[in-house]
Design an enzyme around this catalytic site. Structure first.
Site, mmCIF file in Angstrom:
data_model
loop_
_atom_site.group_PDB
_atom_site.id
_atom_site.type_symbol
_atom_site.label_atom_id
_atom_site.label_comp_id
_atom_site.label_asym_id
_atom_site.label_seq_id
_atom_site.Cartn_x
_atom_site.Cartn_y
_atom_site.Cartn_z
ATOM 1 N N TYR A 222 0.831 -1.201 0.000
ATOM 2 C CA TYR A 222 0.000 0.000 0.000
ATOM 3 C C TYR A 222 0.867 1.253 0.000
ATOM 4 O O TYR A 222 1.546 1.558 0.987
ATOM 5 C CB TYR A 222 -0.929 0.019 1.212
ATOM 6 C CG TYR A 222 -1.846 -1.182 1.306
ATOM 7 C CD1 TYR A 222 -2.327 -1.823 0.164
ATOM 8 C CD2 TYR A 222 -2.223 -1.689 2.542
ATOM 9 C CE1 TYR A 222 -3.161 -2.925 0.254
ATOM 10 C CE2 TYR A 222 -3.061 -2.794 2.643
ATOM 11 C CZ TYR A 222 -3.522 -3.408 1.485
ATOM 12 O OH TYR A 222 -4.347 -4.499 1.581
ATOM 13 N N HIS B 286 0.046 -12.085 0.816
ATOM 14 C CA HIS B 286 -0.783 -11.087 0.131
ATOM 15 C C HIS B 286 -1.105 -11.490 -1.311
ATOM 16 O O HIS B 286 -0.224 -11.549 -2.165
ATOM 17 C CB HIS B 286 -0.050 -9.748 0.149
ATOM 18 C CG HIS B 286 -0.929 -8.577 -0.129
ATOM 19 N ND1 HIS B 286 -0.484 -7.281 -0.048
ATOM 20 C CD2 HIS B 286 -2.238 -8.483 -0.478
ATOM 21 C CE1 HIS B 286 -1.465 -6.446 -0.331
ATOM 22 N NE2 HIS B 286 -2.546 -7.168 -0.620
#
Length: 321
Positions: free
Chosen positions: A56, A120
């Site tokens: 992110y 992820h």
């Protein structure tokens, strides 16, 4: 704030949790000062779980979050981060990279441990690397005390159906599958409950689909799905109602969904979201919005390798209904 049991982890998690992706300026340019205030406002509102990832904002979200929690008692919140995805098309699930990634995340986050580490978006790599390198790395990190619990994340529900019987993890993070327009996550709950796996439900607004604003160009939903979600949002607006409120209330109302992640870098927004959870849901409006969304209900999009996509088996077909 309500709290629910979180799988077999022995934890109580707030039904609304804080996704720190916004702190990485992934949706708009953000102020670090305002972002830090947002984290503190989330905790003050009763939220006890924060999720982040080095992906992110290309590590920015972790760095800003690290500033926000640096002076806070570590037992005041549960914290998860991720490993394996580091850019739009950058994936590395080798054991060495996971070990290095965790050390880097701990440094940015100003903490000695993570409560959960998720692999992820594992749908982008063959299952062999996950089974042979990544999951064993998680177990080693647990032994070392770097993480308390291990998990996997991804979009396709079929991914979890394939992987959970083969791996030992404590939690999964699923997104865009328990919202006003898509409740297909319900089909996975019997499997999660069978294995006592904790669940994080993310993106109750379906990555911005449920909004009166134009959907971002990058959004993978098809035009019909985008149009139906926008129609539902505009209908709520004619009733003087923000569809975000209905979406957050709907996603947090189900007792079988332990926690739902929302992301913002605005302190007023997170306080508003927390307040919505405590307010009664407009059942009449919910029915009307559900009717608008019925033609596209449970419609999704592909993500990752073909082997993980396609229709997941339902609990009924599995004999677990």
């Amino acid at each position: 704030m309500k709290f629910r049991k979180w799988g077999r982890m022995g934890l109580e998690v707030s039904v609304l949790s804080f996704g720190a992706s916004s702190l990485g300026s992934v949706f708009r340019e953000t102020s670090d000062r305002e972002s830090i205030k947002t984290v503190h406002a989330a905790l003050d509102a009763g939220i006890n779980y924060i999720d982040v990832s080095p992906y992110y904002g290309l590590t920015k979200a972790e760095s800003v979050l690290g500033q926000a929690i640096k002076e806070l008692p570590r037992d005041r919140f549960l914290l998860s981060s991720k490993a394996g995805r580091y850019g739009e098309n950058t994936f590395d699930f080798s054991a060495k990279r996971i070990f290095d990634s965790v050390e880097e995340s701990l440094s940015r986050l100003n903490t000695d441990y993570l409560d959960i580490l998720f692999l992820h978006d594992i749908e982008f790599v063959p299952s062999g690397i996950i089974l042979e390198e990544a999951v064993p790395a998680l177990h080693k990190l647990k032994e070392q005390g770097k993480i308390r619990f291990a998990g996997v994340s991804g979009l396709p529900l079929k991914l979890f159906e394939q992987m959970l019987p083969q791996i030992e993890v404590d939690a999964i993070l699923s997104y865009c599958h328990y919202s006003l327009n898509d409740t297909s996550l319900l089909n996975l709950l019997p499997l999660l409950e069978e294995y006592s796996v904790g669940l994080v439900n993310a993106s109750p607004l379906s990555m911005g689909l449920l909004s009166t604003r134009e959907t971002a160009d990058w959004h993978p939903a098809d035009p019909e799905l985008k149009a139906a979600c926008r129609k539902a949002a505009e209908y709520c607006a004619t009733r003087g109602y923000d569809i975000a409120q209905l979406a957050v209330q709907f996603s947090t109302a189900n007792e079988r969904i332990p926690t739902t992640l929302v992301s913002t870098a605005n302190p007023e927004n997170i306080v508003k979201n927390a307040r919505w959870v405590e307010e009664p849901m407009d059942q009449e409006l919910l029915g009307e919005v559900s009717d608008i969304l019925a033609p596209v209900h449970n419609r999704t999009w592909t993500s990752g390798l073909p082997e993980y996509n396609g229709s997941p088996r339902t609990a009924a077909k599995e004999g677990r209904a």
